[in-house]
Design a protein around this motif. Structure first.
Motif, short mmCIF file in Angstrom:
data_model
loop_
_atom_site.label_atom_id
_atom_site.label_comp_id
_atom_site.label_asym_id
_atom_site.label_seq_id
_atom_site.Cartn_x
_atom_site.Cartn_y
_atom_site.Cartn_z
N SER A 42 -13.04 10.78 1.84
CA SER A 42 -11.68 10.40 2.23
C SER A 42 -10.72 11.44 1.68
CB SER A 42 -11.34 9.01 1.69
OG SER A 42 -11.62 8.92 0.32
N THR A 54 -4.55 10.06 5.43
CA THR A 54 -5.81 9.83 4.72
C THR A 54 -6.84 9.29 5.70
OG1 THR A 54 -4.58 9.31 2.72
CG2 THR A 54 -6.89 8.67 2.77
N GLY A 240 -13.50 -0.52 -6.44
CA GLY A 240 -12.27 -0.63 -5.68
C GLY A 240 -11.07 -0.50 -6.58
N ASP A 252 -1.88 0.40 -1.29
CA ASP A 252 -3.25 0.64 -0.83
C ASP A 252 -4.22 -0.27 -1.59
OD1 ASP A 252 -2.11 2.59 0.68
OD2 ASP A 252 -3.30 4.25 -0.12
N ARG A 253 -5.21 -0.78 -0.87
CA ARG A 253 -6.28 -1.58 -1.47
C ARG A 253 -7.59 -1.02 -0.94
NH1 ARG A 253 -2.31 -2.43 -3.73
NH2 ARG A 253 -1.24 -4.42 -4.15
N ARG A 254 -8.33 -0.32 -1.81
CA ARG A 254 -9.54 0.38 -1.37
C ARG A 254 -10.79 -0.26 -1.96
NH1 ARG A 254 -9.74 6.86 -1.04
NH2 ARG A 254 -7.83 6.27 0.06
N THR A 256 -15.15 0.39 -1.95
CA THR A 256 -16.26 1.29 -1.63
C THR A 256 -17.56 0.68 -2.12
OG1 THR A 256 -14.82 3.22 -1.92
CG2 THR A 256 -17.19 3.62 -1.90
N GLU A 278 -16.73 2.38 3.26
CA GLU A 278 -15.45 2.44 2.55
C GLU A 278 -14.33 1.93 3.45
OE1 GLU A 278 -14.33 5.49 -0.55
OE2 GLU A 278 -13.19 6.25 1.17
N ARG A 279 -13.43 1.17 2.84
CA ARG A 279 -12.31 0.62 3.58
C ARG A 279 -11.05 0.74 2.75
NH1 ARG A 279 -11.93 -5.43 6.36
NH2 ARG A 279 -9.80 -5.22 7.16
N ASN A 280 -9.97 1.17 3.38
CA ASN A 280 -8.68 1.26 2.72
C ASN A 280 -7.65 0.48 3.54
OD1 ASN A 280 -7.01 2.45 0.54
ND2 ASN A 280 -5.90 3.37 2.25
N SER A 282 -3.86 -0.50 3.91
CA SER A 282 -2.61 0.09 3.46
C SER A 282 -1.45 -0.46 4.27
CB SER A 282 -2.66 1.62 3.61
OG SER A 282 -1.43 2.21 3.23
N GLU A 290 -11.35 2.75 7.76
CA GLU A 290 -12.63 2.23 7.29
C GLU A 290 -13.74 2.93 8.06
OE1 GLU A 290 -13.80 -1.81 8.24
OE2 GLU A 290 -12.10 -1.96 9.61
#
Length: 302
Positions: A42, A54, A240, A252-254, A256, A278-280, A282, A290
């Motif tokens: 990412s 991103t 995360g 942002d809330r990530r 992995t 992986e997911r973000n 935002s 993602e």
């Protein structure tokens, strides 16, 4: 040469000089490590004027590092120097060449459960893909205490301070950053040491010239390892963070997650393979993404 780079370079030379008297007292040699890798990463697209998108991108890379340890009494000082390159075939403006240097001193302690003190300095110079223009310089200092509350249990508490000097002429305005990181790491191993677990939690705050690049972040990461044979390990990780920017309403809330294997191809080479997701999430649509992760890394020591 900028004042920042002069100060950072002088700091590393001072640490190296402290280790020099021990050269005659140690028979350690320089050790070299080479890596090549391909993965999905990412990356931030810094096209200019602060326009940052991103997303997951294909990344190819290679690097070489040299390290050596010096003994001074009961303490040990490790020096390392590295040169690496990361290329993004689909977005070449994200490609970077890195020059890294680090000095770390490890001092054993015998104060009850307090067993070790670590401190040091990290330096990085980041250049564009052609290594023709500077992107940023960064210096970090850190200190950590390690505790051993029980056999095969280690707790580390660390503080790291840093400053990133952005070359705004080659990138964009407002990204010079001071940073502070507080983290705690817990390490556990089974009695036979064939199973190991690392849990890390952290808080990081970065303050940039422009508040839209400043943020506060809190995160958690778990990494587990299981030996399948003498040369094969199963590795899984889950992590995360929550990151809130101080201006503009961006949050942002990530998350992995990944699983992979590490296998020794020989006494001097290791291959790592992994896959994951992986997911973000935002509040900014161009920061949300993602997708699947995959990677391979070959490491050779000599």
């Amino acid at each position: 040469m900028t004042a920042f780079r002069q100060i950072a370079g002088a700091s590393l030379l001072s640490l190296a000089a402290l280790a020099t008297p021990a050269l005659a007292a140690t028979d350690d040699q320089w050790h070299y490590e080479g890596t090549v890798f391909a993965d999905r990463d990412s990356a931030d697209d810094i096209a200019g004027a602060g326009e940052v998108e991103t997303r997951l991108q294909t990344r190819l890379g290679a690097g070489i590092a040299a390290s050596r340890s010096f003994s001074t009494g009961s303490a040990r000082t490790d020096l390392s120097f590295g040169l690496s390159h990361e290329a993004y075939p689909d977005h070449d403006r994200n490609s970077r060449t890195y020059l890294d240097a680090e000095a770390e001193t490890v001092q054993p302690l015998a104060l009850g459960v307090l067993s070790q003190l670590r401190y040091g300095l990290e330096l990085r110079e980041a250049l564009d893909g052609d290594a023709a223009e500077q992107i940023y310089s960064r210096a970090r200092v850190f200190g950590a205490l390690r505790f051993t509350p029980a056999p095969r249990n280690i707790l580390q508490l660390r503080l790291r301070l840093g400053y990133r000097n952005q070359d705004e002429g080659n990138t964009f305005q407002g990204y010079d950053q001071s940073e502070v990181l507080l983290d705690g790491m817990y390490l556990w191993a089974a009695p036979d040491k064939h199973r190991r677990l690392a849990v890390t939690s952290w808080y990081e705050g970065r303050t940039a010239d422009y508040d839209r690049f400043s943020y506060d972040e809190a995160g958690l990461r778990l990494v587990g390892r299981q030996d399948l044979s003498e040369t094969l390990q199963l590795v899984g990780w889950l992590g995360g963070y929550a990151r809130d920017y101080r201006d503009g309403g961006r949050e942002d809330r990530r998350l992995t997650s990944a699983i992979g294997i590490e296998t020794g191809l020989s006494d001097h080479s290791t291959l790592e393979l992994y896959t994951g997701w992986e997911r973000n999430n935002s509040t900014y649509a161009d920061k949300a993404f993602e997708g699947a992760l995959a990677g391979a890394r070959l490491t050779v020591t000599f």
